[in-house]
Scaffold this active site. Structure first.
Site, short mmCIF file in Angstrom:
data_model
loop_
_atom_site.label_atom_id
_atom_site.label_comp_id
_atom_site.label_asym_id
_atom_site.label_seq_id
_atom_site.Cartn_x
_atom_site.Cartn_y
_atom_site.Cartn_z
CE1 TYR A 170 -3.98 -1.96 -0.06
CE2 TYR A 170 -3.10 -3.12 1.83
CZ TYR A 170 -4.03 -3.02 0.82
OH TYR A 170 -5.01 -3.98 0.67
CG HIS A 256 -2.47 -6.96 -1.70
ND1 HIS A 256 -2.64 -8.02 -0.84
CD2 HIS A 256 -2.96 -5.88 -1.06
CE1 HIS A 256 -3.21 -7.60 0.27
NE2 HIS A 256 -3.41 -6.30 0.17
CB CYS A 338 -8.10 -20.44 10.27
SG CYS A 338 -7.72 -19.79 8.64
CE LYS A 425 -6.87 -27.64 -1.25
NZ LYS A 425 -8.11 -27.77 -2.00
P1 NAP Z 1 -16.04 -28.57 -11.04
O1 NAP Z 1 -15.23 -27.46 -10.50
O2 NAP Z 1 -17.43 -28.34 -11.42
O3 NAP Z 1 -15.23 -29.17 -12.27
C1 NAP Z 1 -15.64 -30.30 -12.97
C2 NAP Z 1 -14.78 -30.43 -14.22
O4 NAP Z 1 -15.23 -31.54 -14.93
C3 NAP Z 1 -14.87 -29.24 -15.12
O5 NAP Z 1 -13.53 -28.87 -15.43
C4 NAP Z 1 -15.63 -29.74 -16.35
O6 NAP Z 1 -14.92 -29.17 -17.41
C5 NAP Z 1 -15.49 -31.24 -16.29
N1 NAP Z 1 -16.70 -31.97 -16.65
C6 NAP Z 1 -17.96 -31.77 -16.20
N2 NAP Z 1 -18.79 -32.67 -16.74
C7 NAP Z 1 -18.06 -33.46 -17.55
C8 NAP Z 1 -18.34 -34.57 -18.39
N3 NAP Z 1 -19.57 -35.04 -18.51
N4 NAP Z 1 -17.32 -35.12 -19.07
C9 NAP Z 1 -16.07 -34.65 -18.96
N5 NAP Z 1 -15.73 -33.59 -18.19
C10 NAP Z 1 -16.72 -33.02 -17.49
O7 NAP Z 1 -16.06 -29.77 -10.02
P2 NAP Z 1 -14.91 -30.35 -9.11
O8 NAP Z 1 -13.56 -30.18 -9.69
O9 NAP Z 1 -15.38 -31.72 -8.82
O10 NAP Z 1 -14.99 -29.48 -7.83
C11 NAP Z 1 -16.20 -29.40 -7.12
C12 NAP Z 1 -16.19 -28.25 -6.17
O11 NAP Z 1 -15.24 -28.54 -5.16
C13 NAP Z 1 -15.78 -26.93 -6.74
O12 NAP Z 1 -16.87 -26.21 -7.18
C14 NAP Z 1 -15.13 -26.26 -5.57
O13 NAP Z 1 -16.10 -25.53 -4.83
C15 NAP Z 1 -14.66 -27.38 -4.69
N6 NAP Z 1 -13.19 -27.51 -4.73
C16 NAP Z 1 -12.41 -26.43 -4.89
C17 NAP Z 1 -11.06 -26.59 -4.88
C18 NAP Z 1 -10.14 -25.42 -5.04
O14 NAP Z 1 -10.57 -24.30 -5.22
N7 NAP Z 1 -8.85 -25.62 -5.00
C19 NAP Z 1 -10.49 -27.84 -4.75
C20 NAP Z 1 -11.34 -28.92 -4.63
C21 NAP Z 1 -12.69 -28.76 -4.63
P3 NAP Z 1 -15.41 -29.21 -18.93
O15 NAP Z 1 -16.90 -29.20 -18.87
O16 NAP Z 1 -14.80 -28.01 -19.54
O17 NAP Z 1 -14.82 -30.45 -19.46
FE1 SF4 Z 2 -12.44 -19.45 7.39
FE2 SF4 Z 2 -11.07 -20.42 5.30
FE3 SF4 Z 2 -11.05 -17.79 5.85
FE4 SF4 Z 2 -9.83 -19.49 7.51
S1 SF4 Z 2 -9.28 -19.03 5.42
S2 SF4 Z 2 -11.15 -17.78 8.07
S3 SF4 Z 2 -11.17 -21.28 7.36
S4 SF4 Z 2 -12.80 -19.02 5.22
#
Ligand code: NAP
Ligand code: SF4
Length: 678
Positions: A170, A256, A338, A425
């Site tokens: 900042y 940032h 957290c 994680k």
């Molecule tokens: P997602 O984010 O909805 O991704 C699913 C992936 O699968 C997409 O890339 C999609 O891409 C593909 N897909 C969907 N239907 C398909 C099909 N019929 N055939 C082939 N590919 C298909 O779901 P996710 O990865 O399971 O994660 C779920 C949730 O977990 C996220 O929304 C998030 O909130 C949470 N999460 C977040 C993190 C993180 O931020 N690091 C880590 C883990 C979980 P295309 O359709 O382009 O192929």
């Molecule tokens: Fe809550 Fe995740 Fe933010 Fe920690 S980092 S305060 S667990 S939302």
């Protein structure tokens, strides 16, 4: 408030004119509630809850000393007596709970997201479309006056002091670094002149507010940007700030715009404590250690081993406002730790939503989500021990209901039980530890390895279906081939070859890729982690080094990985605003080959056959050993129809409710909100 376990952490700190009741500082975190006068009472309730939980010193989110310093148009500021008067509700609420509170004075400089922004020089930040105007010499003087006025108003409002925000890139940090200060007048050109503005602000603030008012100066101890400060300059600033009248020096790490992660889950615990200790060697006033400190054991260690006298936490006090009280009661196992996911705090702040916490949906909503004891205890069955079921079961039991939790698997945790196995994680283990403790504390009957059936559930007053999701297996020819694994099979230990295609590049595809490229050896130690990101500990950096950066040296990937999606364009667009870049950079450094716009033609002994685009161009075979499917999920709610047939109307929450965005934030919020109403 002392316990043999944490003698340093819980001991008071005498600042000469005032005493802090312990060594825990709640660091500044912009909640969004600062920006609107109508949210003042909610903000007061939020701080009061943390003061009631025992925090020694609270620091508010940032308030601008003038309008050029606003973070956003019409964002929080402290420029008038009428604003100060409104803040009396906040300071009184904290003082009533025995706490102390500082107002943070933050001038955003070139990070201001509006056209009035100013800086030391007219150089645009890479993360902001607005080019700042260079402050004239007169403008610098006026800004110093505005900082002083802001401190006087804070005093009028009943604050115990101010924190002058000089880190994180900042305005004051911009004056300190040659990266952003190209001036040749009295405010730039040499390290001494670059330091002049922040030091003048501290000196004139001290003159104006008198002796018995805390001035905390938050300084950047490692900029992690090219042409940042050198170590000598950081030490000189600390000593000059002390001489100018600061009471405390707080730690800031990284601008940032830095491309070294400083707060996400994968940053090792206490990663930057060494630099705070090194600064503390050079000054007589207390120094605060900060970043990735989240449990009393490590906080105590920091205070007993080093020279710092305070520890700062912001997010850990969002996830558990009773953190200090639990430490004092020697009940650290009950702390809702957290996990540094940023999903409901910083990611909300960036889209101008009120900050909350994925683990504690009451954070920022203390006056709305109230969890009092129930007047009519009911028998509640919760089916599924993932985040939704766990939060519903614990909250309902805490309110006095008699709760039975059914889980078909051998362990609690659901998707968190998978997440905790992803490199970086590991801290998700803490959430499972928290729920294990709380289930026992509140007498929830936990029945593992048990598939609840309709007949059994018919005996309960309320049935909560939190049965979660199953991985979606897309309709690709050859999907039954032996080389194909679901992401759960992969994470839970199925043997995996040296070359892998990951189908689906959402959050789980990224996590699984991280899992695949990382060796099975223990988590990176701090030295290896810093080498991967090219981050130096400033006191150990060669003297000519600026910004504490060096060439990154990533460890070689454990496997060859192809990450695929059907959608065209860059991958990982749906990842968190403040965490996505870390995941993207990490996979890039490990050589993960990201292919978008892919058609999955078939899977056979040769591998995964793909082509690209509508015209199915560029057909090729990825000759991989395994194909891992991360293509989203489908809801699992097979009990619902049976229950309805016998007249039971179940409450469906979490992934069982909506699989499309299985999302622990929504799951835990739904579980808590439902249990609040039972
Ligand atoms: P997602 O984010 O909805 O991704 C699913 C992936 O699968 C997409 O890339 C999609 O891409 C593909 N897909 C969907 N239907 C398909 C099909 N019929 N055939 C082939 N590919 C298909 O779901 P996710 O990865 O399971 O994660 C779920 C949730 O977990 C996220 O929304 C998030 O909130 C949470 N999460 C977040 C993190 C993180 O931020 N690091 C880590 C883990 C979980 P295309 O359709 O382009 O192929
Ligand atoms: Fe809550 Fe995740 Fe933010 Fe920690 S980092 S305060 S667990 S939302």
């Amino acid at each position: 408030m002392t316990t043999p376990s944490y003698p340093n952490l819980l001991s008071p700190l005498d600042l000469g004119f005032t005493t802090l009741r312990n060594r825990v500082v709640m660091g500044s975190m912009h909640t969004g509630l600062e920006d609107r006068a109508r949210d003042t009472d909610q903000l007061a309730a939020y701080f009061a809850e943390r003061a009631r939980g025992g925090v020694g010193l609270i620091i508010t989110g940032g308030y601008a000393p003038n309008r050029t310093g606003w973070l956003l148009p019409f964002a929080a500021q402290m420029v008038s007596s009428s604003e100060a008067k409104r803040h009396r509700r906040i300071t009184a609420a904290v003082h009533d709970e025995g706490g102390k509170i500082l107002l943070q004075v933050l001038h955003a400089g070139r990070y201001a997201y509006h056209p009035l922004s100013v800086s030391a020089s007219s150089i645009k930040a890479p993360i902001n479309p607005f080019r700042p105007r260079k402050l004239s010499s007169r403008g610098v003087e006026d800004t110093i006056v505005d900082f002083v006025r802001c401190a006087l108003l804070a005093r009028e409002a009943g604050y115990d002091g101010v924190e002058i925000m000089g880190s994180e890139g900042y305005l004051l940090n911009q004056f300190l670094a040659p990266r952003t200060n190209k001036r040749t007048d009295a405010w730039g050109g040499t390290p001494e002149k670059r330091r002049r503005m922040p030091v003048e602000i501290v000196r004139r603030t001290r003159e104006a507010v008198g002796r018995d008012f805390i001035i905390c100066y938050r300084m950047s101890m490692a900029d992690y940007v090219d042409q940042g400060q050198s170590w000598d300059e950081i030490v000189a600033l600390a000593t000059e700030v002390e001489a100018a009248g600061a009471t405390i020096i707080n730690t800031g790490i990284g601008w940032h715009e830095a491309r070294v992660p400083t707060i996400v889950t994968s940053v090792p615990n206490s990663a930057f404590v060494d630099v705070s200790n090194a600064v503390a060697e050079h000054v007589g006033i207390p120094v605060v250690a900060s970043n990735r400190i989240n449990m009393p054991q490590s906080a105590e260690q920091i205070l007993s081993d080093g020279r710092v006298q305070l520890v700062s936490m912001a997010r850990p006090l969002l996830s558990d406002p009773d953190w200090v009280r639990k430490a004092a009661a020697d009940a650290a196992d009950e702390i809702n730790t957290c996990i540094a996911c940023n999903q409901a705090c910083l990611d909300h702040a960036f889209v101008h939503k009120t900050v909350s916490c994925l683990l504690n949906p009451r954070a920022g909503h203390e006056t709305k989500l109230v969890l009092g004891p129930t007047r009519r205890a009911r028998r509640v069955a919760v089916v599924g021990a993932g985040p939704a079921g766990l939060s519903a079961a614990v909250t309902a039991a805490e309110r006095g209901h008699t709760v039975t939790l059914f889980e078909a698997g051998a362990a609690i945790g659901g998707q968190f039980d998978l997440a905790r196995r992803i490199p970086g994680k590991e801290e998700f283990n803490e959430t499972i530890r928290y729920y294990t403790t709380m289930l026992a504390k509140h007498g929830v009957q936990v029945r593992l390895n048990t598939r609840a059936d309709v007949v059994e559930l018919a005996h309960f007053d309320d049935v909560v279906l939190a049965t979660g999701v199953v991985p979606r297996m897309p309709d690709i020819p050859g999907i039954d081939h032996a080389m194909v694994l679901s992401y759960t099979e992969a994470i839970l230990g199925s043997p995996i070859g040296k070359s892998v295609a990951v189908v689906g590049a959402g959050g789980i595809g990224f996590d699984v890729s991280e899992f695949l490229v990382t060796d099975e050896s223990p988590a990176l130690n701090l030295k290896e982690w810093k080498a991967e990101w090219g981050a130096l500990n400033p006191p150990e950096a060669p003297q000519e080094t600026r910004g504490a950066l060096t060439e990154p040296i990533p460890l070689p990937p454990a496997r060859e990985v192809f990450l695929l999606q059907r959608t065209k364009g860059p991958q990982g667009r749906g990842l968190g605003k403040t965490t996505g870049w870390v995941h993207r950079a990490s996979l890039k450094a490990k050589g993960v080959q990201q292919l978008s716009g892919v058609n999955y033609e078939r899977i056979d002994d040769d591998g995964l056959h793909i082509s690209f685009g509508k015209d199915r161009s560029d057909p090729r075979v990825l000759a991989v050993d395994n194909v891992i499917i991360c293509a989203g999920q489908e809801s699992l709610r097979d009990l619902e129809d049976g229950l309805r047939r016998i007249g039971i109307d179940p409450h469906v929450i979490g992934g069982a409710d909506v699989a499309a965005e299985i999302d622990a934030k929504r799951a835990i919020r739904q579980g808590t909100e439902l249990a609040a109403k039972l």
